[in-house]
Design a protein around this motif. Structure first.
Motif, mmCIF file in Angstrom:
data_model
loop_
_atom_site.group_PDB
_atom_site.id
_atom_site.type_symbol
_atom_site.label_atom_id
_atom_site.label_comp_id
_atom_site.label_asym_id
_atom_site.label_seq_id
_atom_site.Cartn_x
_atom_site.Cartn_y
_atom_site.Cartn_z
ATOM 1 N N LEU A 3 -31.369 22.874 43.472
ATOM 2 C CA LEU A 3 -30.688 22.908 42.245
ATOM 3 C C LEU A 3 -30.435 21.354 41.619
ATOM 4 C CD1 LEU A 3 -27.957 25.767 42.207
ATOM 5 C CD2 LEU A 3 -30.051 25.711 40.972
ATOM 6 N N ALA A 4 -30.379 20.466 42.507
ATOM 7 C CA ALA A 4 -30.133 19.009 42.349
ATOM 8 C C ALA A 4 -31.399 18.455 41.578
ATOM 9 C CB ALA A 4 -29.805 18.118 43.399
ATOM 10 N N GLY A 5 -32.405 18.995 41.947
ATOM 11 C CA GLY A 5 -33.759 18.559 41.271
ATOM 12 C C GLY A 5 -33.936 19.072 39.821
ATOM 13 N N ALA A 8 -31.481 17.010 37.856
ATOM 14 C CA ALA A 8 -31.933 15.824 37.510
ATOM 15 C C ALA A 8 -33.224 15.744 36.485
ATOM 16 C CB ALA A 8 -32.328 14.923 38.846
ATOM 17 N N SER A 9 -33.707 16.813 36.741
ATOM 18 C CA SER A 9 -34.959 16.876 35.585
ATOM 19 C C SER A 9 -34.481 17.247 34.058
ATOM 20 C CB SER A 9 -36.007 18.083 36.065
ATOM 21 O OG SER A 9 -36.470 17.621 37.325
ATOM 22 N N ALA A 10 -33.514 17.970 34.001
ATOM 23 C CA ALA A 10 -32.813 18.455 32.799
ATOM 24 C C ALA A 10 -32.164 17.065 32.294
ATOM 25 C CB ALA A 10 -31.969 19.532 33.120
#
Length: 96
Positions: A3-5, A8-10
């Motif tokens: 979810l952290a990825g 970060a992408s969002a």
């Protein structure tokens, strides 16, 4: 971790969209510049390229009792200006 990825992408995508919007439309806090052809209470009846012809039109309007004046705009065109309450009458006089 997964979810952290995504988060970060969002966040990066949102930042890029904001930057693109600011570059395309400007800052929403920047006031719009005043129009270059603001003549206060006067309205443009007609625009012509010849000063002598504009003077003839202005004199025709004045003879008919319409208060008229001339102004040269930033584009070089001569504008025949009248007060807003006399605009319709001036247009009828010019077109006849």
């Amino acid at each position: 971790m997964y979810l952290a990825g995504w988060a970060a992408s969002a966040g990066a995508l949102a930042a890029l969209l904001l930057i693109i919007r600011l570059l395309k439309y400007g800052s929403p806090l920047t006031p719009a510049p005043p129009p270059a052809t603001d003549y206060g209470l006067l309205r443009t009846v007609s625009m012509v390229g010849d000063l002598a012809f504009a003077r003839e039109v202005r004199n025709r309007l004045r003879t008919a009792g319409v208060r008229a004046t001339l102004a040269t705009g930033p584009d070089g065109m001569v504008r025949i200006l009248v007060f807003a309450d006399e605009l319709d009458r001036a247009r009828r006089l010019i077109s006849s």
